[in-house]
Write a protein that holds these residues in place. Sequence first.
Motif, short mmCIF file in Angstrom:
data_model
loop_
_atom_site.label_atom_id
_atom_site.label_comp_id
_atom_site.label_asym_id
_atom_site.label_seq_id
_atom_site.Cartn_x
_atom_site.Cartn_y
_atom_site.Cartn_z
N VAL A 63 -7.13 -12.04 -1.38
CA VAL A 63 -7.13 -12.30 0.06
C VAL A 63 -5.71 -12.51 0.55
O VAL A 63 -5.30 -11.94 1.57
N ALA A 64 -4.92 -13.29 -0.17
CA ALA A 64 -3.55 -13.57 0.26
C ALA A 64 -2.70 -12.31 0.29
O ALA A 64 -1.95 -12.07 1.25
N GLN A 65 -2.77 -11.47 -0.75
CA GLN A 65 -1.93 -10.27 -0.77
C GLN A 65 -2.33 -9.30 0.33
O GLN A 65 -1.47 -8.62 0.91
N ASN A 66 -3.62 -9.22 0.66
CA ASN A 66 -4.05 -8.32 1.72
C ASN A 66 -3.65 -8.82 3.10
O ASN A 66 -3.33 -8.02 3.99
N ILE A 67 -3.65 -10.13 3.30
CA ILE A 67 -3.17 -10.67 4.57
C ILE A 67 -1.68 -10.40 4.72
O ILE A 67 -1.21 -9.99 5.80
N GLU A 68 -0.92 -10.60 3.66
CA GLU A 68 0.52 -10.30 3.72
C GLU A 68 0.74 -8.81 3.94
O GLU A 68 1.59 -8.41 4.74
N GLY A 69 -0.04 -7.96 3.25
CA GLY A 69 0.11 -6.52 3.43
C GLY A 69 -0.20 -6.09 4.85
O GLY A 69 0.51 -5.26 5.43
N ALA A 70 -1.25 -6.67 5.46
CA ALA A 70 -1.60 -6.33 6.84
C ALA A 70 -0.52 -6.81 7.80
O ALA A 70 -0.19 -6.14 8.78
N ASP A 71 0.06 -7.99 7.53
CA ASP A 71 1.13 -8.52 8.38
C ASP A 71 2.34 -7.60 8.34
O ASP A 71 2.95 -7.27 9.37
N VAL A 72 2.72 -7.16 7.13
CA VAL A 72 3.84 -6.22 7.00
C VAL A 72 3.52 -4.91 7.72
O VAL A 72 4.38 -4.34 8.42
N GLU A 73 2.29 -4.42 7.57
CA GLU A 73 1.88 -3.18 8.23
C GLU A 73 2.02 -3.30 9.75
O GLU A 73 2.51 -2.39 10.42
N HIS A 74 1.59 -4.44 10.31
CA HIS A 74 1.71 -4.65 11.75
C HIS A 74 3.16 -4.64 12.20
O HIS A 74 3.51 -4.07 13.24
N GLN A 75 4.02 -5.29 11.42
CA GLN A 75 5.43 -5.36 11.79
C GLN A 75 6.13 -4.00 11.67
O GLN A 75 7.01 -3.68 12.47
N LEU A 76 5.71 -3.21 10.69
CA LEU A 76 6.29 -1.87 10.52
C LEU A 76 5.82 -0.91 11.60
O LEU A 76 6.51 0.05 11.94
N GLY A 77 4.59 -1.12 12.11
CA GLY A 77 4.04 -0.25 13.13
C GLY A 77 3.55 1.09 12.59
O GLY A 77 3.44 2.06 13.34
N ARG A 78 3.24 1.15 11.30
CA ARG A 78 2.71 2.38 10.70
C ARG A 78 1.80 2.01 9.52
O ARG A 78 1.85 0.88 9.03
N THR A 79 0.98 2.95 9.09
CA THR A 79 0.05 2.69 7.99
C THR A 79 0.79 2.60 6.67
O THR A 79 1.52 3.51 6.29
N ILE A 80 0.61 1.47 5.99
CA ILE A 80 1.23 1.30 4.68
C ILE A 80 0.28 0.62 3.69
O ILE A 80 0.54 0.60 2.48
N MET A 81 -0.84 0.10 4.18
CA MET A 81 -1.76 -0.62 3.29
C MET A 81 -2.22 0.22 2.09
O MET A 81 -2.28 -0.31 0.97
N PRO A 82 -2.57 1.52 2.28
CA PRO A 82 -2.95 2.29 1.08
C PRO A 82 -1.85 2.33 0.02
O PRO A 82 -2.13 2.38 -1.18
#
Length: 391
Positions: free
Chosen positions: A117-136
């Motif tokens: 859960v923690a790593q996915n929240i951090e990943g989503a936060d980074v994705e939002h800040q980057l403004g592009r898809t990076i979660m995959p």
Amino acid sequence: MNIQLRRATIMTFVVFGINGLVFASWASRIPAVATTLQLSPGEIGGLLLCMAVGSLVALPSAGWCVNRIGVANTIRVASVFCALAVSGVATGLALHSVPVTGGSLVLIGVGIGLWDVAQNIEGADVEHQLGRTIMPQFHAAFSGGAFVGALLGAGLSAAGVGLPAHMVGIAVLVLVMGLAAPRFFLPHAPEDKDDVPAGGRMFAWKELRTLLIGVVVMGATLSEGAGNDWIAKGTVDGLHQSESTGALVFAVFVAGMTVFRVLGAGLIDRFGRVAVLRGSMLAAAAGLALFCWSGTLWLAILGALLWGAGAALTFPMGMSAAADDPRLAAARVSVVSTVGYVAFLAGPPVLGFLADHLGVRNALLFIGIPIVLAAVLASAAKPLSVERTPR
């Protein structure tokens, strides 16, 4: 990209990768565990259920934990759980003790639940800040770590290195990296009470969209979890191959996941979440059928590759969908992770009980049902339009 965001991105990749390495180091050696503890497929299923129990305890409260102590500290707590638990597995195997091994797997389940859960929240936060898809691509790091773990397991198995020694080395690695990497994460703003919708802290469990995303993710996690835990054993039992060959076929499955997670961001940005979700689940179903029905090793390898490719993108897309609104991401990601990981961890043990009566490869065919259901419900993950407040 500023320095803080770049560091957070790199360390998020690292955390996902270490998590995958730890999981695959265990999964790739399941045939050796069965031999060491003299367990049938059904008894191995019961052992795997211990991990599911640990995650059932941890996942529902993981969102609360993140909001209470932050993403970074949640990862640190999880790394301590995982290191202690992996050391416990090593001890249990050295003593040939099923209870000690099972109890340690409960702790691994707790650590994995909090970590995920923690790593996915951090990943989503980074994705939002980057403004592009990076979660995959973050999940590709998990698969890449799992691929290295699978190859490591195959190599150590072929070299005759005992599983206890293998597990002790992994425990040291997860503790060191789990404590150090989160210091570079983005600062996590605690949840504002004004952001919590009517219904209190359990609001996300009452949202139809969130629950449907959970069902979609469930199809993917059943597919991924069954592949992780049973491809090696299915190859050994169903095709009469060696343990090292079984571990290598598992590595092919993980490699398919890794490659498509690396390529997935472009596919999602071009075709959209819903179309990619549906295509992924259909590919997973086709690969599953080929692996289970093939009579030769090479066709089974091809099936494992297609199965892994199909299972690659649904979980990261589900996490992104749950975190579309950053203000409520912790609660929603916790719900989707709980639904998904219950299937990820509880599904393989159930398959173990079926395998006692039907054989491993025939039992695996049952996960085709939730895979098809996930394809049907894929539209639930359609992106939300929300205002994003820059950091």
